[in-house]
Design a protein around this motif. Structure first.
Motif, PDB file in Angstrom:
ATOM      1  N   LEU A   1      29.038  -0.093   3.342  1.00  6.59           N
ATOM      2  CA  LEU A   1      27.673   0.183   2.920  1.00  6.59           C
ATOM      3  C   LEU A   1      27.213  -0.890   1.939  1.00  6.59           C
ATOM      4  O   LEU A   1      28.031  -1.569   1.321  1.00  6.59           O
ATOM      5  CB  LEU A   1      27.600   1.560   2.268  1.00  6.59           C
ATOM      6  N   ILE A   2      25.908  -1.055   1.825  1.00  2.05           N
ATOM      7  CA  ILE A   2      25.373  -2.024   0.874  1.00  2.05           C
ATOM      8  C   ILE A   2      25.589  -1.489  -0.542  1.00  2.05           C
ATOM      9  O   ILE A   2      25.189  -0.370  -0.865  1.00  2.05           O
ATOM     10  CB  ILE A   2      23.880  -2.286   1.134  1.00  2.05           C
ATOM     11  N   ASP A   3      26.231  -2.296  -1.353  1.00  2.12           N
ATOM     12  CA  ASP A   3      26.539  -1.914  -2.735  1.00  2.12           C
ATOM     13  C   ASP A   3      25.354  -2.283  -3.620  1.00  2.12           C
ATOM     14  O   ASP A   3      25.290  -3.364  -4.198  1.00  2.12           O
ATOM     15  CB  ASP A   3      27.818  -2.622  -3.201  1.00  2.12           C
ATOM     16  N   GLY A   4      24.402  -1.396  -3.684  1.00  6.11           N
ATOM     17  CA  GLY A   4      23.205  -1.646  -4.477  1.00  6.11           C
ATOM     18  C   GLY A   4      22.425  -0.359  -4.649  1.00  6.11           C
ATOM     19  O   GLY A   4      22.753   0.671  -4.062  1.00  6.11           O
ATOM     20  N   THR A   5      21.383  -0.401  -5.442  1.00  4.03           N
ATOM     21  CA  THR A   5      20.550   0.771  -5.702  1.00  4.03           C
ATOM     22  C   THR A   5      19.214   0.600  -5.003  1.00  4.03           C
ATOM     23  O   THR A   5      18.484  -0.366  -5.254  1.00  4.03           O
ATOM     24  CB  THR A   5      20.318   0.961  -7.213  1.00  4.03           C
ATOM     25  N   PHE A   6      18.892   1.528  -4.103  1.00  4.81           N
ATOM     26  CA  PHE A   6      17.603   1.472  -3.414  1.00  4.81           C
ATOM     27  C   PHE A   6      16.504   1.836  -4.412  1.00  4.81           C
ATOM     28  O   PHE A   6      16.682   2.716  -5.249  1.00  4.81           O
ATOM     29  CB  PHE A   6      17.602   2.451  -2.238  1.00  4.81           C
ATOM     30  N   PRO A   7      15.367   1.153  -4.351  1.00  9.13           N
ATOM     31  CA  PRO A   7      14.307   1.411  -5.339  1.00  9.13           C
ATOM     32  C   PRO A   7      13.736   2.821  -5.228  1.00  9.13           C
ATOM     33  O   PRO A   7      13.874   3.489  -4.205  1.00  9.13           O
ATOM     34  CB  PRO A   7      13.252   0.344  -5.002  1.00  9.13           C
ATOM     35  N   GLU A   8      13.072   3.259  -6.275  1.00 15.04           N
ATOM     36  CA  GLU A   8      12.431   4.574  -6.287  1.00 15.04           C
ATOM     37  C   GLU A   8      11.164   4.495  -5.432  1.00 15.04           C
ATOM     38  O   GLU A   8      10.054   4.287  -5.929  1.00 15.04           O
ATOM     39  CB  GLU A   8      12.119   4.990  -7.718  1.00 15.04           C
ATOM     40  N   TYR A   9      11.362   4.682  -4.142  1.00 17.31           N
ATOM     41  CA  TYR A   9      10.295   4.427  -3.166  1.00 17.31           C
ATOM     42  C   TYR A   9       9.111   5.387  -3.319  1.00 17.31           C
ATOM     43  O   TYR A   9       7.975   5.053  -2.949  1.00 17.31           O
ATOM     44  CB  TYR A   9      10.862   4.514  -1.742  1.00 17.31           C
ATOM     45  N   GLU A  10       9.344   6.587  -3.858  1.00 12.75           N
ATOM     46  CA  GLU A  10       8.246   7.552  -3.976  1.00 12.75           C
ATOM     47  C   GLU A  10       7.128   7.005  -4.874  1.00 12.75           C
ATOM     48  O   GLU A  10       5.966   7.406  -4.740  1.00 12.75           O
ATOM     49  CB  GLU A  10       8.765   8.873  -4.548  1.00 12.75           C
ATOM     50  N   ARG A  11       7.487   6.086  -5.767  1.00 12.35           N
ATOM     51  CA  ARG A  11       6.478   5.532  -6.676  1.00 12.35           C
ATOM     52  C   ARG A  11       5.409   4.723  -5.950  1.00 12.35           C
ATOM     53  O   ARG A  11       4.300   4.577  -6.455  1.00 12.35           O
ATOM     54  CB  ARG A  11       7.156   4.645  -7.721  1.00 12.35           C
ATOM     55  N   VAL A  12       5.763   4.140  -4.812  1.00 12.80           N
ATOM     56  CA  VAL A  12       4.795   3.289  -4.115  1.00 12.80           C
ATOM     57  C   VAL A  12       3.980   4.057  -3.076  1.00 12.80           C
ATOM     58  O   VAL A  12       3.102   3.485  -2.426  1.00 12.80           O
ATOM     59  CB  VAL A  12       5.498   2.081  -3.439  1.00 12.80           C
ATOM     60  N   ILE A  13       4.279   5.338  -2.903  1.00  9.13           N
ATOM     61  CA  ILE A  13       3.496   6.148  -1.965  1.00  9.13           C
ATOM     62  C   ILE A  13       2.283   6.689  -2.699  1.00  9.13           C
ATOM     63  O   ILE A  13       2.414   7.504  -3.616  1.00  9.13           O
ATOM     64  CB  ILE A  13       4.337   7.301  -1.386  1.00  9.13           C
ATOM     65  N   PRO A  14       1.089   6.233  -2.357  1.00  6.58           N
ATOM     66  CA  PRO A  14      -0.108   6.672  -3.087  1.00  6.58           C
ATOM     67  C   PRO A  14      -0.390   8.158  -2.878  1.00  6.58           C
ATOM     68  O   PRO A  14      -0.063   8.720  -1.824  1.00  6.58           O
ATOM     69  CB  PRO A  14      -1.221   5.799  -2.492  1.00  6.58           C
ATOM     70  N   ARG A  15      -0.984   8.782  -3.894  1.00  9.93           N
ATOM     71  CA  ARG A  15      -1.238  10.228  -3.835  1.00  9.93           C
ATOM     72  C   ARG A  15      -2.720  10.574  -3.682  1.00  9.93           C
ATOM     73  O   ARG A  15      -3.050  11.683  -3.276  1.00  9.93           O
ATOM     74  CB  ARG A  15      -0.702  10.892  -5.108  1.00  9.93           C
ATOM     75  N   GLY A  16      -3.598   9.646  -4.007  1.00 11.81           N
ATOM     76  CA  GLY A  16      -5.011  10.000  -4.038  1.00 11.81           C
ATOM     77  C   GLY A  16      -5.843   9.444  -2.894  1.00 11.81           C
ATOM     78  O   GLY A  16      -7.065   9.363  -3.007  1.00 11.81           O
ATOM     79  N   ASN A  17      -5.209   9.026  -1.823  1.00 11.09           N
ATOM     80  CA  ASN A  17      -5.963   8.443  -0.702  1.00 11.09           C
ATOM     81  C   ASN A  17      -6.695   9.552   0.069  1.00 11.09           C
ATOM     82  O   ASN A  17      -6.060  10.360   0.757  1.00 11.09           O
ATOM     83  CB  ASN A  17      -5.024   7.686   0.231  1.00 11.09           C
ATOM     84  N   ASP A  18      -8.035   9.589  -0.046  1.00 11.62           N
ATOM     85  CA  ASP A  18      -8.792  10.704   0.520  1.00 11.62           C
ATOM     86  C   ASP A  18      -9.769  10.298   1.617  1.00 11.62           C
ATOM     87  O   ASP A  18     -10.495  11.141   2.150  1.00 11.62           O
ATOM     88  CB  ASP A  18      -9.547  11.439  -0.595  1.00 11.62           C
ATOM     89  N   LYS A  19      -9.800   9.002   1.968  1.00 11.28           N
ATOM     90  CA  LYS A  19     -10.685   8.556   3.054  1.00 11.28           C
ATOM     91  C   LYS A  19      -9.851   8.484   4.336  1.00 11.28           C
ATOM     92  O   LYS A  19      -8.978   7.630   4.472  1.00 11.28           O
ATOM     93  CB  LYS A  19     -11.290   7.185   2.731  1.00 11.28           C
ATOM     94  N   ILE A  20     -10.112   9.381   5.266  1.00 13.06           N
ATOM     95  CA  ILE A  20      -9.238   9.561   6.428  1.00 13.06           C
ATOM     96  C   ILE A  20      -9.908   9.023   7.692  1.00 13.06           C
ATOM     97  O   ILE A  20     -11.006   9.452   8.068  1.00 13.06           O
ATOM     98  CB  ILE A  20      -8.878  11.047   6.616  1.00 13.06           C
ATOM     99  N   LEU A  21      -9.234   8.085   8.320  1.00 13.40           N
ATOM    100  CA  LEU A  21      -9.656   7.544   9.615  1.00 13.40           C
ATOM    101  C   LEU A  21      -8.652   7.985  10.671  1.00 13.40           C
ATOM    102  O   LEU A  21      -7.450   7.776  10.516  1.00 13.40           O
ATOM    103  CB  LEU A  21      -9.709   6.012   9.568  1.00 13.40           C
ATOM    104  N   LYS A  22      -9.151   8.587  11.740  1.00 16.35           N
ATOM    105  CA  LYS A  22      -8.309   8.927  12.874  1.00 16.35           C
ATOM    106  C   LYS A  22      -8.779   8.119  14.074  1.00 16.35           C
ATOM    107  O   LYS A  22      -9.974   8.071  14.372  1.00 16.35           O
ATOM    108  CB  LYS A  22      -8.375  10.426  13.191  1.00 16.35           C
ATOM    109  N   VAL A  23      -7.819   7.470  14.736  1.00 13.22           N
ATOM    110  CA  VAL A  23      -8.176   6.623  15.872  1.00 13.22           C
ATOM    111  C   VAL A  23      -7.103   6.750  16.950  1.00 13.22           C
ATOM    112  O   VAL A  23      -5.909   6.858  16.639  1.00 13.22           O
ATOM    113  CB  VAL A  23      -8.359   5.144  15.429  1.00 13.22           C
TER     114      VAL A  23
END
Length: 375
Positions: free
Chosen positions: A243-265
């Motif tokens: 396995l890769i000997d390292g620490t994966f970044p805290e990915y949840e921090r980069v997932i935006p929470r306030g995106n409210d403009k929704i496009l469906k295509v």
């Protein structure tokens, strides 16, 4: 060592094991495959010291037990070029003698290297054990591996991060990959026995070899792991990897929470339009601009040398009820994500410079984050 085997049987097994062998390496023994003829049949092993693949080969008639090593690529090519119905005999009297391959009137002799030099990667305790349906493992890999980083300086991003967590009150096995420009996060129900597993980063090469092997499996795949090593058992094949000997970044921090403009295509219409518009430029990093208005989407791209292109989508393939927005993305990144989506792509925007969330309306367990480009 001496045994007889059908060409098709040996070829399939050699194809599995020899693909992990590096064509260029400074340790000669790593170019070889280990052949072990035993009372129970034949075992093949190949390794590059990071991954090892071991396969038990059925339908082998062993007349003399023993072990030897042979050049993996050469042996594979010889077997591949033999007639489909050929019966192959492999004979190694022992010691420094060559390995003889016979099939009908064909006869070849291959140089061998000492068995004692062949490294073992399959030892060690793997305390965490569980099983995952092959289809679920393929989904986790297919929906994330495109986002694995190839930048060696950030080695901890050069794989898929697998870990147990909770989502919506349910325990899940989550796979995450990111290269800093896009992120893929996919999850499946947590299998029994996996709740105490450590978070592990499975290297890119292992992921690709595992995906090829998993294509042939319909049943469950047994998984055993520790903090440093993981093993997958796929029928007669075992793949063991560091396995890769390292620490994966805290990915949840980069997932935006306030995106409210929704496009469906509609995925098909959108992907085809991106492909056509992006064709105006030969530059891989050229952005495609999305200009979104009420139930209307304009895709455009421009090249200083070649010109410009645009395409409009609206009507029954676009749904958008928010303020107008303009945002640009690299065409290849858009395609990589839409390739994972079945029918309807859902974009969640904040503004033209903020990360965008992309989801599959039919599979909410998969989520993607895409960084915009300046347009």
């Amino acid at each position: 060592m001496k045994f007889t085997v059908d060409r098709a049987v040996l070829l399939k097994a050699l194809a599995h094991v020899q693909s992990v062998v590096e064509r260029r390496n400074t340790i000669p023994i790593l170019a070889n495959v280990l052949l072990e003829a035993r009372d129970g049949g034949l075992r093949l092993t190949a390794t590059d010291m990071e991954i090892a693949v071991v396969e038990e080969v059925p339908g082998v008639t062993v007349t003399r037990t023993g072990r030897t090593t042979a050049p993996a690529a050469t042996l594979f090519e010889l077997v591949r070029k033999l007639p489909e119905a050929a019966k192959i005999e492999l004979d190694h009297p022992g010691g420094d003698s060559q390995l003889t391959l016979r099939a009908g009137r064909f006869d070849a002799k291959l140089a061998v290297l000492p068995v004692e030099d062949f490294p073992s990667m399959t030892e060690g305790k793997l305390p965490h054990r569980f099983a995952l349906p092959a289809g679920q493992l393929r989904e986790l890999i297919d929906r994330t591996r495109f986002a694995i980083s190839t930048e060696e300086t950030r080695y901890y991003l050069n794989g898929i991060y697998f870990h147990a967590t909770e989502a919506g009150g349910a325990k899940v096995l989550r796979a995450v990959a990111t290269d800093g420009h896009r992120l893929a996060r996919v999850e499946e129900p947590l299998p029994d026995g996996a709740s105490e597993m450590p978070g592990v980063i499975i290297p890119r090469k292992t992921v690709n070899e595992l995906r090829k092997l998993a294509e042939e499996v319909q049943d469950e795949i047994a998984i055993a792991l520790s903090d440093t090593k993981i093993r997958f058992t796929l029928g007669p094949v075992q793949l063991t990897s560091k396995l890769i000997d390292g620490t994966f970044p805290e990915y949840e921090r980069v997932i935006p929470r306030g995106n409210d403009k929704i496009l469906k295509v509609t995925k098909k219409a959108f992907a085809e339009a991106v492909g056509r518009v992006a064709g105006i430029s030969s530059e891989r990093s050229r952005p495609v601009k999305l200009s979104v208005d009420r139930n209307h989407l304009l895709l455009s791209a421009a090249s200083a040398e070649l010109g410009q292109a645009q395409e409009e989508l609206d009507g029954d393939v676009v749904s958008y009820e928010h303020a107008p927005i303009e945002i640009g993305f690299q065409a290849r990144y858009l395609n990589d994500i839409t390739d994972q989506i079945a029918d309807t792509v859902e974009f969640r925007f904040s503004d033209g410079s903020a990360p965008t969330i992309v989801t599959d309306s039919a599979k909410p367990e998969a989520l993607y984050v895409l960084m915009p480009m300046r347009v």
